[in-house]
Design an enzyme around this catalytic site. Sequence first.
Site, PDB file in Angstrom:
ATOM      1  N   CYS A 285      73.373  53.265  -8.707  1.00  0.00           N
ATOM      2  CA  CYS A 285      73.704  51.841  -8.726  1.00  0.00           C
ATOM      3  C   CYS A 285      72.663  51.089  -9.535  1.00  0.00           C
ATOM      4  CB  CYS A 285      73.757  51.299  -7.294  1.00  0.00           C
ATOM      5  SG  CYS A 285      74.373  49.596  -7.174  1.00  0.00           S
TER       6      CYS A 285
ATOM      7  N   CYS B 247      71.636  48.881   1.794  1.00  0.00           N
ATOM      8  CA  CYS B 247      72.585  49.896   1.350  1.00  0.00           C
ATOM      9  C   CYS B 247      72.216  51.270   1.901  1.00  0.00           C
ATOM     10  CB  CYS B 247      72.648  49.955  -0.168  1.00  0.00           C
ATOM     11  SG  CYS B 247      73.863  51.163  -0.774  1.00  0.00           S
TER      12      CYS B 247
ATOM     13  N   GLY C 161      77.649  53.989  -4.792  1.00  0.00           N
ATOM     14  CA  GLY C 161      77.109  53.562  -6.075  1.00  0.00           C
ATOM     15  C   GLY C 161      77.881  52.386  -6.690  1.00  0.00           C
TER      16      GLY C 161
ATOM     17  N   SER D 100      81.638  42.604  -3.863  1.00  0.00           N
ATOM     18  CA  SER D 100      80.698  42.403  -2.764  1.00  0.00           C
ATOM     19  C   SER D 100      79.884  41.141  -2.994  1.00  0.00           C
ATOM     20  CB  SER D 100      79.753  43.610  -2.648  1.00  0.00           C
ATOM     21  OG  SER D 100      80.481  44.791  -2.375  1.00  0.00           O
TER      22      SER D 100
ATOM     23  N   CYS E  36      90.363  51.788   9.978  1.00  0.00           N
ATOM     24  CA  CYS E  36      89.958  53.017  10.661  1.00  0.00           C
ATOM     25  C   CYS E  36      89.050  52.761  11.861  1.00  0.00           C
ATOM     26  CB  CYS E  36      89.295  53.978   9.687  1.00  0.00           C
ATOM     27  SG  CYS E  36      87.773  53.372   8.918  1.00  0.00           S
TER      28      CYS E  36
ATOM     29  N   CYS F 207      90.247  59.064  14.107  1.00  0.00           N
ATOM     30  CA  CYS F 207      90.041  58.896  12.672  1.00  0.00           C
ATOM     31  C   CYS F 207      90.158  60.263  11.994  1.00  0.00           C
ATOM     32  CB  CYS F 207      88.709  58.215  12.384  1.00  0.00           C
ATOM     33  SG  CYS F 207      87.256  59.074  13.031  1.00  0.00           S
TER      34      CYS F 207
ATOM     35  N   ASP G 107      82.675  58.516   4.498  1.00  0.00           N
ATOM     36  CA  ASP G 107      81.576  58.107   3.614  1.00  0.00           C
ATOM     37  C   ASP G 107      80.338  57.707   4.397  1.00  0.00           C
ATOM     38  OD1 ASP G 107      82.715  55.532   4.379  1.00  0.00           O
ATOM     39  OD2 ASP G 107      81.490  54.672   2.778  1.00  0.00           O
TER      40      ASP G 107
ATOM     41  N   CYS H  82      84.405  51.981  28.016  1.00  0.00           N
ATOM     42  CA  CYS H  82      85.417  51.694  26.997  1.00  0.00           C
ATOM     43  C   CYS H  82      86.816  52.005  27.516  1.00  0.00           C
ATOM     44  CB  CYS H  82      85.144  52.509  25.739  1.00  0.00           C
ATOM     45  SG  CYS H  82      83.648  52.024  24.849  1.00  0.00           S
TER      46      CYS H  82
ATOM     47  N   CYS I  33      88.039  49.256  29.613  1.00  0.00           N
ATOM     48  CA  CYS I  33      88.011  47.919  29.004  1.00  0.00           C
ATOM     49  C   CYS I  33      89.423  47.433  28.677  1.00  0.00           C
ATOM     50  CB  CYS I  33      87.154  47.940  27.737  1.00  0.00           C
ATOM     51  SG  CYS I  33      87.041  46.337  26.903  1.00  0.00           S
TER      52      CYS I  33
END
Length: 421
Positions: free
Chosen positions: A24, A31, A76, A131, A283, A289, A305, A346, A349
């Site tokens: 980048c 990041c 990147g 961004s 997601c 997922c 990622d 959870c 919940c």
Amino acid sequence: MSPELLTPAKRPFHVMAKAIGPKCNLDCQYCFYLEKEALFAKSERYRMPDDLLERYISGYIASQPTDAVQFAWQGGEPTLLGVKYFQRILELQRKHAQGKRIENALQTNGTLLDDRWAEFLAENEFLVGVSIDGPEELHNAYRLKRNGTGSFKEVLRGIRVLQKHGVLWNSLTCVNAANSKHPQKVYKFLKGIGSRHIQFIPIVERQPNAQARELGLDLSTPPAPDSPEADPEMMPWSVRPRDYGDFLVNLFNTWVRHDVGKVFVQIFEVSFSKWIGKPGGLCIFSETCGDAVALEHDGSIYSCDHYVYPEFKLGNVRDNPFSDMIGSEKQRKFGQDKFDTLPQKCLDCAFRPACNGGCPKHRSATTESGEPGLNYLCDGYYKFFSHADPYFRVMANLFQQRQSPAAIMDLIKKKRLPGLR
């Protein structure tokens, strides 16, 4: 393997392609991807070679069980590859399209966009995500150039170039320790520059653990927390759970009164879809997922990622068909663990169907009873969902009566919903 011989995957899947790897031109403090250079040799050439690029494109198209194939190009910074590289991408997509409709999306920091780029993106109908973290003083808090100065002016110039050429674009704002305390300033700014499709992504980064340090991913010593309420286990730029909840509630109050149907705020729209029984398409709020993987510049495929680490590598497009990698037991377990590892808090919940524990990457907290696996942002999400719930119920009722959910704005204005806050 010839694309014609590939077996389509059993269900659609998404690949976040990083043909430039982690390279980048900016040095954003928060990041999490810049450090991935430590996973590769110092002599690495961060540019997917032509033969590998073709193998990816042909294999990805052939492996999709749908008539439309969406390509997502990230990094990147993908614009470092240049316009000619993306012209080659389009050539390869046309060559291997097999009659399918091909769509392209590009996520960029916007600083390298010029007329040539914008003409190319407009002509080829790319959806471009830019961004930008708010007005100059908030954006420049963490989104820095390599020389340590802010990148705001270059990003805004890039957005103006896209608008000049009619490129379809949206904004992606990282909600962090700085801008989370100024929700209205951020929202007003984004609308002011013409963004009508807005994504908010919370920055949640933990201090490097032993495994990260062993991999060489502890590349810098973070500055001392600048607030007495900062969490010592988190990087100082991470958004606080309470602040994230306040941020979402504050913006939601404006959106639900003025902007429903006018401004697409991803987290609000996706959340509302849960109230009408739809999947939502994000997601982090899915029950499981595993259908969105990351492709590195060397052809390696990782579970997500956010999980580009050796133990989450599924294979390489040079050697492994997508159907095998996506359908592997390893990836199936990765996706199913999102639900199977939920703590009892959870499961009990009321908003579990909407939240589903959030992103597994953020599940670093423990419950009051000491059970692990609670989302770090749990308090913030709960505050937002509990606040939005009565509004979403009204909007869902409007939807079920074949009326526009945007009608809630008129109902609120006329004070016909006295039970709402």
